[in-house]
Design a protein around this motif. Structure first.
Motif, PDB file in Angstrom:
ATOM      1  N   ALA A   1       0.843  -1.245   0.077  1.00 26.84           N
ATOM      2  CA  ALA A   1       0.125  -0.037   0.064  1.00 26.84           C
ATOM      3  C   ALA A   1       1.124   1.227  -0.049  1.00 26.84           C
ATOM      4  O   ALA A   1       0.575   2.320  -0.412  1.00 26.84           O
ATOM      5  CB  ALA A   1      -0.998  -0.177   1.117  1.00 26.84           C
ATOM      6  N   PHE A   2       2.002   1.245   0.396  1.00 28.66           N
ATOM      7  CA  PHE A   2       2.955   2.081   0.419  1.00 28.66           C
ATOM      8  C   PHE A   2       3.937   2.381  -0.947  1.00 28.66           C
ATOM      9  O   PHE A   2       5.239   2.941  -0.539  1.00 28.66           O
ATOM     10  CB  PHE A   2       3.702   2.295   1.830  1.00 28.66           C
ATOM     11  CG  PHE A   2       2.874   2.465   2.867  1.00 28.66           C
ATOM     12  CD1 PHE A   2       2.512   3.774   3.303  1.00 28.66           C
ATOM     13  CD2 PHE A   2       2.431   1.133   3.681  1.00 28.66           C
ATOM     14  CE1 PHE A   2       1.732   3.881   4.418  1.00 28.66           C
ATOM     15  CE2 PHE A   2       1.610   1.364   4.611  1.00 28.66           C
ATOM     16  CZ  PHE A   2       1.391   2.836   5.184  1.00 28.66           C
ATOM     17  N   THR A   3       3.803   1.363  -1.728  1.00 27.97           N
ATOM     18  CA  THR A   3       4.661   1.487  -2.772  1.00 27.97           C
ATOM     19  C   THR A   3       3.663   2.029  -4.094  1.00 27.97           C
ATOM     20  O   THR A   3       2.557   1.908  -3.996  1.00 27.97           O
ATOM     21  CB  THR A   3       5.270  -0.115  -3.140  1.00 27.97           C
ATOM     22  OG1 THR A   3       4.047  -0.852  -3.585  1.00 27.97           O
ATOM     23  CG2 THR A   3       5.652  -0.469  -1.969  1.00 27.97           C
ATOM     24  N   ASP A   4       4.499   1.893  -5.405  1.00 30.63           N
ATOM     25  CA  ASP A   4       3.594   2.560  -6.581  1.00 30.63           C
ATOM     26  C   ASP A   4       3.762   1.308  -7.440  1.00 30.63           C
ATOM     27  O   ASP A   4       3.998   1.413  -8.539  1.00 30.63           O
ATOM     28  CB  ASP A   4       4.332   3.638  -7.376  1.00 30.63           C
ATOM     29  CG  ASP A   4       5.861   3.176  -7.554  1.00 30.63           C
ATOM     30  OD1 ASP A   4       6.268   2.336  -7.201  1.00 30.63           O
ATOM     31  OD2 ASP A   4       6.423   4.410  -8.220  1.00 30.63           O
ATOM     32  N   LEU A   5       3.773  -0.112  -6.693  1.00 31.95           N
ATOM     33  CA  LEU A   5       3.632  -1.169  -7.559  1.00 31.95           C
ATOM     34  C   LEU A   5       2.569  -0.978  -8.468  1.00 31.95           C
ATOM     35  O   LEU A   5       1.235  -0.575  -8.590  1.00 31.95           O
ATOM     36  CB  LEU A   5       3.053  -2.352  -6.772  1.00 31.95           C
ATOM     37  CG  LEU A   5       2.986  -3.723  -7.251  1.00 31.95           C
ATOM     38  CD1 LEU A   5       4.490  -3.960  -8.124  1.00 31.95           C
ATOM     39  CD2 LEU A   5       2.828  -4.818  -6.306  1.00 31.95           C
ATOM     40  N   GLN A   6       2.726  -1.529  -9.898  1.00 32.46           N
ATOM     41  CA  GLN A   6       1.906  -1.449 -10.917  1.00 32.46           C
ATOM     42  C   GLN A   6       1.999  -2.758 -11.754  1.00 32.46           C
ATOM     43  O   GLN A   6       2.797  -3.578 -11.711  1.00 32.46           O
ATOM     44  CB  GLN A   6       2.066  -0.368 -12.205  1.00 32.46           C
ATOM     45  CG  GLN A   6       2.172   1.135 -11.410  1.00 32.46           C
ATOM     46  CD  GLN A   6       2.160   2.178 -12.369  1.00 32.46           C
ATOM     47  OE1 GLN A   6       2.199   1.821 -13.781  1.00 32.46           O
ATOM     48  NE2 GLN A   6       2.101   3.346 -12.384  1.00 32.46           N
ATOM     49  N   LEU A   7       0.971  -3.181 -12.519  1.00 30.12           N
ATOM     50  CA  LEU A   7       0.633  -4.556 -13.094  1.00 30.12           C
ATOM     51  C   LEU A   7       1.592  -4.639 -14.226  1.00 30.12           C
ATOM     52  O   LEU A   7       2.248  -5.810 -14.478  1.00 30.12           O
ATOM     53  CB  LEU A   7      -0.822  -4.585 -13.702  1.00 30.12           C
ATOM     54  CG  LEU A   7      -1.467  -5.920 -13.404  1.00 30.12           C
ATOM     55  CD1 LEU A   7      -0.885  -6.561 -12.116  1.00 30.12           C
ATOM     56  CD2 LEU A   7      -2.764  -6.002 -13.991  1.00 30.12           C
TER      57      LEU A   7
ATOM     58  N   LEU B   1      -3.210  -0.217 -11.183  1.00 31.51           N
ATOM     59  CA  LEU B   1      -2.500   0.518 -10.061  1.00 31.51           C
ATOM     60  C   LEU B   1      -2.584  -0.303  -9.010  1.00 31.51           C
ATOM     61  O   LEU B   1      -3.510  -0.065  -8.297  1.00 31.51           O
ATOM     62  CB  LEU B   1      -2.851   1.964 -10.077  1.00 31.51           C
ATOM     63  CG  LEU B   1      -3.096   2.808 -11.062  1.00 31.51           C
ATOM     64  CD1 LEU B   1      -3.622   4.132 -10.973  1.00 31.51           C
ATOM     65  CD2 LEU B   1      -1.268   3.265 -11.531  1.00 31.51           C
ATOM     66  N   ILE B   2      -1.870  -1.395  -8.665  1.00 32.21           N
ATOM     67  CA  ILE B   2      -1.768  -2.395  -7.526  1.00 32.21           C
ATOM     68  C   ILE B   2      -1.634  -1.669  -6.420  1.00 32.21           C
ATOM     69  O   ILE B   2      -2.182  -1.764  -5.502  1.00 32.21           O
ATOM     70  CB  ILE B   2      -0.846  -3.602  -7.825  1.00 32.21           C
ATOM     71  CG1 ILE B   2      -1.350  -4.225  -9.146  1.00 32.21           C
ATOM     72  CG2 ILE B   2      -0.896  -4.251  -6.645  1.00 32.21           C
ATOM     73  CD1 ILE B   2      -2.202  -5.512  -8.964  1.00 32.21           C
ATOM     74  N   GLY B   3      -0.643  -0.851  -6.342  1.00 28.63           N
ATOM     75  CA  GLY B   3      -0.151  -0.042  -5.182  1.00 28.63           C
ATOM     76  C   GLY B   3      -1.475   0.748  -4.678  1.00 28.63           C
ATOM     77  O   GLY B   3      -1.953   0.486  -3.626  1.00 28.63           O
ATOM     78  N   TYR B   4      -2.098   1.355  -5.520  1.00 29.79           N
ATOM     79  CA  TYR B   4      -3.123   2.452  -5.025  1.00 29.79           C
ATOM     80  C   TYR B   4      -4.252   1.370  -4.652  1.00 29.79           C
ATOM     81  O   TYR B   4      -5.002   1.755  -3.679  1.00 29.79           O
ATOM     82  CB  TYR B   4      -3.501   3.325  -6.309  1.00 29.79           C
ATOM     83  CG  TYR B   4      -4.561   4.243  -5.992  1.00 29.79           C
ATOM     84  CD1 TYR B   4      -4.516   5.110  -4.781  1.00 29.79           C
ATOM     85  CD2 TYR B   4      -5.595   4.541  -7.024  1.00 29.79           C
ATOM     86  CE1 TYR B   4      -5.651   5.880  -4.622  1.00 29.79           C
ATOM     87  CE2 TYR B   4      -6.413   5.615  -6.954  1.00 29.79           C
ATOM     88  CZ  TYR B   4      -6.431   6.212  -5.486  1.00 29.79           C
ATOM     89  OH  TYR B   4      -7.326   7.101  -5.332  1.00 29.79           O
ATOM     90  N   GLY B   5      -4.535   0.443  -5.452  1.00 29.47           N
ATOM     91  CA  GLY B   5      -5.682  -0.270  -5.271  1.00 29.47           C
ATOM     92  C   GLY B   5      -5.514  -0.883  -3.908  1.00 29.47           C
ATOM     93  O   GLY B   5      -6.683  -1.049  -2.917  1.00 29.47           O
ATOM     94  N   THR B   6      -4.364  -1.547  -3.610  1.00 29.66           N
ATOM     95  CA  THR B   6      -4.016  -2.006  -2.207  1.00 29.66           C
ATOM     96  C   THR B   6      -4.233  -1.099  -1.286  1.00 29.66           C
ATOM     97  O   THR B   6      -4.655  -1.424  -0.018  1.00 29.66           O
ATOM     98  CB  THR B   6      -2.737  -2.606  -2.253  1.00 29.66           C
ATOM     99  OG1 THR B   6      -2.433  -3.463  -3.310  1.00 29.66           O
ATOM    100  CG2 THR B   6      -2.445  -3.425  -0.998  1.00 29.66           C
ATOM    101  N   ALA B   7      -4.015   0.399  -1.254  1.00 31.06           N
ATOM    102  CA  ALA B   7      -4.108   1.170  -0.279  1.00 31.06           C
ATOM    103  C   ALA B   7      -5.587   1.352  -0.063  1.00 31.06           C
ATOM    104  O   ALA B   7      -5.914   1.377   1.263  1.00 31.06           O
ATOM    105  CB  ALA B   7      -3.650   2.528  -0.779  1.00 31.06           C
TER     106      ALA B   7
END
Lengths: 279, 317
Positions: B65-71, B287-293
């Motif tokens: 949730a604190f990263t900008d992980l993307q698909l 936007l996995i990071g955003y979705g997870t946040a």
């Protein structure tokens, strides 16, 4: 005209009956649609008396591709996960129910906390995690996750049923030299048969109907269970064949409805689970 | 049923032994330790499963949730701190989803399922047996059906050419395209249709436990039905009301399939609750990071409710 208590009770019963019937009518309309449309040669989105009865929709969907493979996938997924859940829950419930330990209470509270977490919320990280550890699009990964998500509730339920089996019965076996494992297998579990049945059926029904978990964790169409493959009736096939969709819904739902009826009969009325969760 | 719902097992909670008298510290008998370990052994498969597949993802959720992980496209994600959360609270679509989740939960769970469930349970005590069995059977069937099937049935019910409009036409009332004009109302009704059985079962069990003498005494004293309900019945089942509301709310918070099938969150986000918003950000926008946040926020709301629920069980039992 004086109203006697008896006539007042009659009037009250009539009023209650009327109220319930109104609600029942509202609730039954969507159900009536699915049954009538499955048999109606000209099914539409509206509830109507069919202008003839046909089994052509069932004929059309009862093929390996549309029905049997997805149902088999559902069976493998939910059967495997249920087996795993019930075995782990029975093993875990035994020491919690039989032995005193200062860890019991924190463990049970954690489990109760976990039962109420919204599993939907963790599906995105689970997806990301499964991609990283190569479990994405595998049946076994999905089975493990299903089992883990159902376990907290299963442990709770199992422990409560196990608490109902008197300990004295085991003590005799222990003096005869039986191990705890043997007494669990030979004495406790057989005595709590209905309890084990409730946990099993409930876990299975919950997973059978679950859409989001396989929708996220499985990608290959061949592996999709019925809860996800039912989506194919929309989109992929162009025009929606409502009659076939209704027929498939019935075939897919029947097992869980039957299981529920079976279990509520066995435990005296549909209130078995209601009793287990009452406040 | 969804409803994966925990049993209320309050008494056991209290019965759960407080720490047994500790072994005298003078002899830390290895035998005792070994025995405790041996006894804890059967719990281990469950613990391993729970740690790997439930606690693990939750911990991972907190991390990404604190990263900008993307698909796609990005070789490595980097730590972005609170950026995802800041972004969420500036994002109108997110605030819209929070609002809709609130509306959905209050309408369908707090008001709909809860009140209707209580009303059904109360009526059933007075109704004749065939009517009781029939209504109970229909309501429970709606609950037992798989989520997606329920979604399709209600989709058909609310469509422009569907059953609801047919009924309205028949009553000479104006019809409209429910899924387009009032999608959040339609999915809330769908959730009431699907979830009321649970409240009904909980309240039926609770009402059955009220001693008959109490209601009879009130009746003799001339208290009307409503007054009896308000002053006697409701206070006596308040614990059930508390647990039921809590469980319904948690259940409703995580509804995905039902709304997905009926509206996909549309049109233009008008029925997009938090779970659907989370899914759209993570997968349609990659936007996995955003979705997870967003997922983490949802999880936090859920945990908050869970803690209240646990406290409720502990203090009220």
């Amino acid at each position: 005209m004086a109203t006697s208590p008896a006539s007042r009770r009659d009037r009250r019963r009539t009023a209650a009956d009327a109220g319930l019937l109104v609600v029942a009518a509202a609730f039954v309309l969507p159900l009536a649609w699915v049954v009538l449309s499955a048999l109606d040669p000209h099914a539409s989105l509206r509830v109507k008396v069919p202008d003839g009865v046909t089994l052509e929709h069932f004929d059309a969907i009862l093929t390996p591709e549309i029905t049997f493979t997805p149902l088999l996938n559902s069976l493998i997924l939910c059967g495997g996960a249920t087996l795993l859940t019930v075995v782990c829950a029975a093993l875990a419930a035994y020491p919690l129910s039989r032995f005193r330990s200062r860890l019991n209470r924190p463990f049970l509270l954690t489990v109760l906390f976990a039962t109420s977490l919204p599993i939907t919320a963790i599906m995105v990280p689970v997806y990301a995690l499964f991609v990283r550890v190569n479990l994405i699009d595998t049946m076994q990964g999905t089975v493990f996750f299903f089992a883990a998500s159902q376990l907290p509730f299963a442990i709770w339920l199992m422990k409560n049923f196990m608490d109902g089996v008197p300990k004295e019965l085991e003590e005799a076996a222990w003096t005869d030299g039986a191990s705890s494992f043997q007494s669990l297998l030979r004495i406790v579990l057989p005595l709590m048969g209905p309890g084990v049945a409730v946990v099993t059926v409930f876990s299975f029904v919950m997973m059978w109907g679950n859409f989001f978990v396989p929708f996220m964790l499985l990608l290959t169409p061949d592996q999709m269970p019925a809860s996800v493959s039912i989506n194919d009736f929309f989109g992929n096939r162009g025009m929606v064949a409502y009659g076939q969709l209704a027929a498939f819904s019935i075939v897919y739902s029947t097992p869980v409805v039957l299981l529920y009826v079976l279990i509520s009969r066995r435990l005296g009325g549909g209130f078995a689970l209601g009793g287990a969760v009452k406040g | 049923m969804t409803a994966a719902t925990p049993p209320h097992t309050g008494p056991e909670l209290r019965k759960a032994p407080s720490a047994p008298p500790a072994a005298p510290p003078s002899r830390p008998a290895t035998g005792t330790v070994r025995r405790s370990l041996l006894r804890a052994l059967p719990v281990s498969p469950a613990v391993v499963l729970l740690l790997l597949f439930l606690a693990g993802p939750i911990a991972y959720c907190v991390v990404i949730a604190f990263t900008d992980l993307q698909l796609t496209g990005q070789a490595e994600e980097s730590f972005v701190g609170l950026e995802n959360f800041r972004r969420a609270f500036r994002d109108e679509a997110f605030l819209n989803a929070v609002w809709l989740t609130l509306v959905f939960t209050v309408l369908s769970s707090l008001i709909g399922q809860n009140t209707l469930g209580l009303a059904l349970a109360a009526l059933m005590r007075r109704a004749s047996k065939p009517v009781r069995t029939l209504t109970g059977g229909i309501v429970v069937t709606a609950w037992v059906l798989p989520e997606v099937v329920a979604g399709f049935l209600l989709y058909a019910f609310f469509r422009r050419e569907g059953t609801l409009n047919a009924v309205l036409d028949w009553l000479h009332l104006p019809s409209q395209n429910w899924l387009f004009t009032l999608p959040i109302l339609a999915v809330s009704f769908a959730n009431v249709w699907r979830g009321t059985a649970f409240s009904m079962l909980v309240y039926s069990a609770a009402l059955n436990e009220i001693p008959k003498e109490i209601t009879e005494a009130a009746e003799v004293d001339g208290a009307s039905g409503w007054r009896r309900m308000w002053h006697i019945t409701l206070p006596m089942i308040r614990r059930s009301i508390g647990t039921n509301l809590m469980l319904n709310t948690l259940q409703t918070l995580s509804v995905f399939g039902l709304i997905w099938v009926m509206t996909r969150g549309g049109p233009s986000g008008k029925s997009q609750t938090l779970p659907l918003f989370m899914y759209e950000q993570a997968f349609q926008n990659s936007l996995i990071g955003y979705g997870t946040a967003v997922a983490l926020l949802l999880l936090l709301i859920g945990s908050l409710f869970s803690v209240v629920y646990l406290r409720l069980l502990r203090t009220e039992v």
